[in-house]
Design a protein around this motif. Structure first.
Motif, PDB file in Angstrom:
ATOM      1  N   ILE B 120       0.844  -1.201   0.000  1.00  0.00           N
ATOM      2  CA  ILE B 120       0.000   0.000   0.000  1.00  0.00           C
ATOM      3  C   ILE B 120       0.878   1.249   0.000  1.00  0.00           C
ATOM      4  O   ILE B 120       0.675   2.175  -0.787  1.00  0.00           O
ATOM      5  CB  ILE B 120      -0.947  -0.013   1.216  1.00  0.00           C
ATOM      6  N   THR B 121       1.876   1.249   0.896  1.00  0.00           N
ATOM      7  CA  THR B 121       2.805   2.363   0.911  1.00  0.00           C
ATOM      8  C   THR B 121       3.447   2.527  -0.462  1.00  0.00           C
ATOM      9  O   THR B 121       3.559   3.637  -0.988  1.00  0.00           O
ATOM     10  CB  THR B 121       3.901   2.119   1.966  1.00  0.00           C
TER      11      THR B 121
ATOM     12  N   TYR C  79     -14.663  -0.271  -7.132  1.00  0.00           N
ATOM     13  CA  TYR C  79     -15.037  -1.004  -5.925  1.00  0.00           C
ATOM     14  C   TYR C  79     -16.067  -2.086  -6.243  1.00  0.00           C
ATOM     15  O   TYR C  79     -16.048  -3.169  -5.665  1.00  0.00           O
ATOM     16  CB  TYR C  79     -15.562  -0.047  -4.854  1.00  0.00           C
ATOM     17  N   ARG C  80     -16.960  -1.751  -7.202  1.00  0.00           N
ATOM     18  CA  ARG C  80     -17.952  -2.740  -7.591  1.00  0.00           C
ATOM     19  C   ARG C  80     -17.257  -3.966  -8.196  1.00  0.00           C
ATOM     20  O   ARG C  80     -17.637  -5.096  -7.938  1.00  0.00           O
ATOM     21  CB  ARG C  80     -18.943  -2.123  -8.599  1.00  0.00           C
ATOM     22  N   ALA C  81     -16.205  -3.685  -8.970  1.00  0.00           N
ATOM     23  CA  ALA C  81     -15.496  -4.768  -9.651  1.00  0.00           C
ATOM     24  C   ALA C  81     -14.818  -5.721  -8.662  1.00  0.00           C
ATOM     25  O   ALA C  81     -14.541  -6.875  -8.997  1.00  0.00           O
ATOM     26  CB  ALA C  81     -14.450  -4.191 -10.604  1.00  0.00           C
ATOM     27  N   LEU C  82     -14.572  -5.239  -7.456  1.00  0.00           N
ATOM     28  CA  LEU C  82     -13.947  -6.099  -6.448  1.00  0.00           C
ATOM     29  C   LEU C  82     -14.789  -7.339  -6.198  1.00  0.00           C
ATOM     30  O   LEU C  82     -14.275  -8.388  -5.811  1.00  0.00           O
ATOM     31  CB  LEU C  82     -13.772  -5.350  -5.130  1.00  0.00           C
ATOM     32  N   MET C 289      -7.930   0.679 -10.380  1.00  0.00           N
ATOM     33  CA  MET C 289      -8.360  -0.639  -9.905  1.00  0.00           C
ATOM     34  C   MET C 289      -7.386  -1.177  -8.852  1.00  0.00           C
ATOM     35  O   MET C 289      -7.789  -1.764  -7.847  1.00  0.00           O
ATOM     36  CB  MET C 289      -8.427  -1.604 -11.106  1.00  0.00           C
ATOM     37  N   ALA C 290      -6.083  -0.960  -9.074  1.00  0.00           N
ATOM     38  CA  ALA C 290      -5.091  -1.385  -8.095  1.00  0.00           C
ATOM     39  C   ALA C 290      -5.330  -0.700  -6.759  1.00  0.00           C
ATOM     40  O   ALA C 290      -5.263  -1.323  -5.690  1.00  0.00           O
ATOM     41  CB  ALA C 290      -3.683  -1.061  -8.603  1.00  0.00           C
ATOM     42  N   ALA C 291      -5.666   0.580  -6.819  1.00  0.00           N
ATOM     43  CA  ALA C 291      -5.922   1.340  -5.597  1.00  0.00           C
ATOM     44  C   ALA C 291      -7.126   0.774  -4.864  1.00  0.00           C
ATOM     45  O   ALA C 291      -7.107   0.616  -3.638  1.00  0.00           O
ATOM     46  CB  ALA C 291      -6.136   2.815  -5.936  1.00  0.00           C
ATOM     47  N   ALA C 292      -8.166   0.458  -5.621  1.00  0.00           N
ATOM     48  CA  ALA C 292      -9.353  -0.117  -4.987  1.00  0.00           C
ATOM     49  C   ALA C 292      -9.002  -1.448  -4.331  1.00  0.00           C
ATOM     50  O   ALA C 292      -9.496  -1.784  -3.253  1.00  0.00           O
ATOM     51  CB  ALA C 292     -10.461  -0.305  -6.019  1.00  0.00           C
ATOM     52  N   PHE C 293      -8.111  -2.188  -4.999  1.00  0.00           N
ATOM     53  CA  PHE C 293      -7.728  -3.485  -4.437  1.00  0.00           C
ATOM     54  C   PHE C 293      -6.963  -3.352  -3.117  1.00  0.00           C
ATOM     55  O   PHE C 293      -7.088  -4.191  -2.227  1.00  0.00           O
ATOM     56  CB  PHE C 293      -6.877  -4.270  -5.449  1.00  0.00           C
ATOM     57  N   THR C 294      -6.193  -2.307  -2.983  1.00  0.00           N
ATOM     58  CA  THR C 294      -5.457  -2.143  -1.717  1.00  0.00           C
ATOM     59  C   THR C 294      -6.409  -1.918  -0.551  1.00  0.00           C
ATOM     60  O   THR C 294      -6.039  -2.106   0.605  1.00  0.00           O
ATOM     61  CB  THR C 294      -4.479  -0.955  -1.765  1.00  0.00           C
ATOM     62  N   ALA C 295      -7.639  -1.507  -0.873  1.00  0.00           N
ATOM     63  CA  ALA C 295      -8.607  -1.313   0.210  1.00  0.00           C
ATOM     64  C   ALA C 295      -8.950  -2.647   0.873  1.00  0.00           C
ATOM     65  O   ALA C 295      -9.303  -2.691   2.048  1.00  0.00           O
ATOM     66  CB  ALA C 295      -9.864  -0.645  -0.322  1.00  0.00           C
ATOM     67  N   ILE C 300      -9.895  -5.773   5.697  1.00  0.00           N
ATOM     68  CA  ILE C 300      -9.784  -7.039   6.435  1.00  0.00           C
ATOM     69  C   ILE C 300      -9.007  -6.834   7.732  1.00  0.00           C
ATOM     70  O   ILE C 300      -9.415  -7.290   8.804  1.00  0.00           O
ATOM     71  CB  ILE C 300      -9.088  -8.113   5.567  1.00  0.00           C
ATOM     72  N   ILE C 301      -7.887  -6.105   7.631  1.00  0.00           N
ATOM     73  CA  ILE C 301      -7.058  -5.892   8.827  1.00  0.00           C
ATOM     74  C   ILE C 301      -7.812  -5.052   9.848  1.00  0.00           C
ATOM     75  O   ILE C 301      -7.750  -5.312  11.053  1.00  0.00           O
ATOM     76  CB  ILE C 301      -5.715  -5.238   8.446  1.00  0.00           C
TER      77      ILE C 301
END
Lengths: 338, 273, 317
Positions: B120-121, C79-82, C289-295, C300-301
């Motif tokens: 993420i970073t 986010y929907r694509a997630l 999309m990559a950014a949305a995936f990092t969410a 989860i954490i």
């Protein structure tokens, strides 16, 4: 004599807690002045206000007539001996003592000479090269003293400096501190919770309670004429009679206090104008040179009596449960205002 | 608390086996690295080894790509460590003993770069650099590294501050030293070993970092990236083995140093990673 | 009192701008605080938080599949694509690995931590501490590399199985669905082994810290009251050490969720969250999309942290 330190209606508030609550006092030059009180009574905060580690929330503090507000500790002509000594662990004893001169830019040679002279004064001439960790508690205490005195302050602040020492050493140091103060002729302000320490060394004592001063007096006056029940109780032990128990014992409403050693256990009521009280012996504590007796007086009021032990000692012939007669002179009683 | 009178004088045998077996598991792959660096064989990992040689070590130090990767990693780690030392010490000095609104938020922010997954970073920095039209370079890598190294220094220094009696600072000021003199003569000597330990650990952390680096490096090749490139399309197996040993050594030495520097002060030296 | 009667050292103030600044800072502690905090706050605010916010913003940008361009048009499509089946698959695969790795590390870590705290004395204490810290700090990429060497065909592990005459067992293991694969280094089993190895120290240290806080007197009291060692462990030690396990699992969990190097090097081809993010931004350039995936790992954490907090795990950190 000039006034060394003057407090005028000084308060220090921490998050709504009034650690020091409207204190006024003035400490004379050359005086050995003690601040006595239980922990949290505001005595240490008062000391830190003088040192400059704290700033008053309100009121004014003058040091030798100069307003102290806003003057940082490094510009005050006042030095402190800390409770934990606060010796710099990475410096030798000599460097510790010379520190005050070093930061003022005094040259190395002079620094060394003076620091050695100070160490000599506290009888640690041979220890200059050691690290503070290699010294005993009593020796560290002396180093702290030498370090604080090297700047030749006009006021020396001592924050429970003997607290960490054992009893024998403490008593010896009391004598030395008092002698040192007389010799130097500067003001010592001494914070302690130990009333014996305060009584034995001080010219005057301020008794602190809950951020306020209960009484400022000489040790003798404080002991014999406590103004408040708190002082009577905190300075030595005392039998404090509130108005109700006073009426039961002497027939007058005024509260009074009487020291345990001023009460005698007698066989028969004396002919003089003494106060006579009858009661039941509850308990005897043998303390070596003296014995302490707990006696239940009228209305169950517990009275403590201390008598010297000797051939005639009462504890040899009395058992708990026995009826006893107590007597004291009227002039030994101290009437209180509160 | 934990007394020394031997209560449980001896551990049950099975527990001892599990504990030392676990340690063996932890160290086995490290031993393998040291073993294979001297392997004779040129293009395989077969075991038992056919023989030992020092040849690959010589060859490795003759490789310009390896040397420039080492040099780049050293430069980045040094710069990141310097920045982290300055920022971490300032943050520690400001945050210990002071309570103010937002203090918790600041502490959290310092920890975030290592608490959040590195990816993420990495991608956050990458997208920000792209948006700001900053091309990836030595500087972008160093900036990323410094950011997550701050907390290592901060942890070590604040732990030391907390263990140092504040009356030392007051005593210094009481004796006439102003803030700067007090810092130079009292504070700095007190925190020196913590700074050194924090600095060494930050250096090791940066030297080994790969997850954030792959995003910020562009075409620059740090030593870990050189290794990763070798792993994804293996070519120079023996050289890779030697480089692996070098990286392992450089990241292992600091933990010994940091441990001996902070021993007795109960710092958990590595608690920052 | 000769020494004291000497001339008093000059108490004149130090001169110069530095001394003046020192006096000013002492009188204005807030200014001092602001001066100290400004550089770290500027750095973190500008570099770090700024980047994170950029990332968050980009996750709402539009990515054009044809032109491969990112345009700042706000959308929730990423986010929907997630929740597409393929993406959910990635999330589940990563999550199940994270869970198994956390469980396995806890099981391996506990005896080590317990021995460290209860039985290691004298030199052994320092030895164990170093022995755990060393693998933790040793280079991550080299440790991963070492496992590719160990797991390689004809490598150490194959040799060990062969030498012990356990080749059939290995074949049987690799034949298992989900777990197995063509070889050790392309199996989920291999990947699991590497993950567990690499995050194990992060589990040992929190458990050790938690156990360190259990007074010996408690185990004595339990034994004194008639409990067998097993009962003492079950009813006294385990509950008190559990927050340490949870704290450790936060590390193993979060580190596994965010990793993208190990899944590239060892194990079968299916994507992990990390490799997904890496692929999306790299070869395709689909940063939104990559950014949305990092969410996903963050959420989860965060959920896991809130559960852990309730279990009292943070007292053990």
């Amino acid at each position: 004599m000039a006034t060394a330190v003057q407090f005028q209606d000084v308060s220090r508030v921490f998050d709504k807690v009034r650690a020091v609550d409207g204190i006024s006092l003035s400490i004379e030059e050359g005086e050995f002045f003690s601040m006595l009180g239980p922990s949290g009574s505001g005595k240490t905060t008062s000391l830190r206000l003088i040192a400059g580690f704290e700033q008053p929330s309100s009121g004014s503090i003058k040091i030798f007539g100069q307003e102290a507000a806003g003057v940082p500790p490094f510009q005050r002509d006042v030095n402190t001996v800390f409770q934990d000594y606060a010796l710099f662990p990475h410096m030798s004893v000599l460097d510790n003592v010379a520190y005050g001169l070093m930061v003022k830019g005094v040259d190395k040679k002079t620094r060394r000479e003076r620091a050695e002279a100070m160490l000599d004064m506290v009888k640690l001439a041979q220890y200059g090269e050691r690290k503070p960790s290699a010294l005993s508690g009593g020796q560290r205490q002396r180093v702290a003293l030498a370090r604080a005195l090297i700047n030749q302050p006009r006021v020396l602040l001592l924050d429970e400096p003997l607290g960490a020492l054992d009893l024998k050493l403490r008593e010896a140091m009391q004598t030395e501190l008092k002698a040192l103060q007389r010799k130097l002729g500067i003001t010592f302000i001494y914070v302690t919770h130990d009333q014996g320490e305060a009584l034995s060394m001080s010219d005057r004592i301020a008794v602190f309670n809950k951020g306020r001063i209960e009484q400022i007096d000489s040790p003798r006056a404080l002991y014999t004429r406590p103004h408040t029940p708190f002082v009577a109780d905190f300075v030595g032990t005392s039998n404090v009679f509130d108005s109700e128990s006073a009426r039961a014992v002497v027939g007058a409403q005024t509260p009074f206090s009487i020291r345990p050693e001023r009460i005698r256990i007698v066989d028969a009521a004396p002919a003089t104008d003494a106060v006579v009280v009858r009661g039941e012996l509850i308990d005897i504590h043998y303390l070596g040179s003296v014995s302490r007796y707990e006696v239940a007086g009228p209305h169950g009021k517990l009275i403590t009596v201390v008598q010297a032990n000797g051939d005639e000692e009462v504890s040899r012939r009395l058992e708990p449960g026995a009826p006893v007669t107590l007597a004291w002179e009227r002039h030994a009683m101290h009437l209180m205002t509160v | 608390m934990r007394s020394d009178h031997a209560l449980h004088d001896k551990a049950p045998r099975w527990l001892k086996w599990l504990a030392f077996g676990g340690l063996g598991f932890l160290h086995f792959p490290i031993l393998v690295i040291f073993l294979y660096a001297f392997n004779v064989e040129e293009s395989a990992y077969s075991f038992p080894l056919k023989g030992f040689t020092l040849r690959w070590i010589h060859e490795t130090f003759a490789r310009p790509d390896v040397l420039s990767a080492i040099w780049l990693s050293v430069k980045i780690a040094s710069l990141a460590t310097l920045v982290a030392l300055a920022l971490g010490t300032m943050a520690a000095a400001a945050l210990y003993r002071r309570h103010f609104l937002g203090k918790e938020a600041i502490t959290l922010m310092l920890i975030l770069p290592i608490a959040l997954p590195g990816i993420i970073t990495g991608i956050a920095l990458l997208s920000a650099f792209r948006l700001a039209d900053v091309p990836p370079s030595f500087w972008t890598i160093a900036i990323g590294h410094a950011t997550f190294c701050v907390v290592v220094v901060y942890n070590n220094v604040i732990a030391r501050f907390r263990r140092t009696s504040y009356s030392l600072i007051e005593a210094s000021m009481d004796l006439g030293a102003d803030g700067f003199q007090t810092f130079r003569y009292v504070v700095l000597p007190q925190i020196a070993t913590a700074l050194l330990a924090g600095g060494i650990l930050a250096f090791a952390l940066s030297f080994d970092e790969i997850i954030v680096t792959t995003f910020t490096a562009g075409t620059e090749v740090t030593l870990p990236i050189w290794l990763l490139n070798q792993l994804t399309r293996p070519r120079d197996v023996p050289i890779t083995n030697v480089v692996a040993m070098i990286v392992m050594l450089i990241t292992m030495v600091p933990i010994f140093a940091a441990y001996s520097l902070t021993r007795g002060t109960e710092d958990v030296a590595g608690s920052g990673k | 009192m000769m020494s004291y009667a000497l001339d008093k050292p000059k108490t004149a103030q130090r001169q110069g701008p530095l001394a003046a600044l020192a006096r000013l800072l002492y009188r204005r502690p807030t200014l001092y605080l602001v001066l100290l905090l400004t550089p770290p706050l500027l750095w973190f605010g500008a570099v770090y938080l700024g980047s994170l916010l950029t990332l968050l913003a980009q996750s709402f940008f539009t990515f054009d599949d044809f032109t491969m361009n990112v345009t700042p048009e706000w959308t929730l499509a990423n986010y929907r694509a997630l929740f597409d089946l393929a993406n959910l698959d990635v999330v589940l695969r990563t999550l199940s690995m994270a869970v198994s790795v956390s469980l396995a590390s806890a099981v391996i870590a506990f005896p080590i931590a317990y021995y460290m705290v209860r039985y290691a004395r004298g030199w052994q204490k320092g030895f164990f501490y170093i022995a755990v810290m060393l693998p933790m700090w040793a280079s991550y990429i080299v440790k991963a590399y070492s496992w590719t060497v160990i797991l390689a065909k004809g490598g150490i592990l194959y040799w060990v199985f062969g030498a012990l005459g356990l080749k059939p067992l290995l074949t049987a293991l690799l034949a298992l669905p989900m777990v197995g694969g063509n070889s050790l280094s392309t199996s989920n089993l291999g990947r699991f082994l590497v993950f567990t190895y690499i995050w194990l120290p992060f589990m040992i240290l929190p458990i050790q810290a938690a156990l360190e806080r259990v007074p010996v007197s408690l185990t004595q009291a339990s034994a004194d009251l008639g409990a067998t060692p097993a009962q003492t462990f079950r009813h006294v030690i385990l509950p008190l050490a559990f927050p340490g396990v949870v704290a450790g699992s936060i590390f193993t969990f979060s580190l596994t969720l965010g990793d993208y190097i190990i899944p590239q090097l060892i194990g079968p081809s299916g994507l992990f969250i990390g490799t997904m993010v890496y692929t999306l931004q790299g070869s395709i350039g689909n940063i939104p999309m990559a950014a949305a995936f990092t969410a996903v790992p963050v959420v989860i954490i965060a959920v896991y942290l809130s559960i852990a907090k309730r279990l009292g795990a943070f007292d053990a950190l």
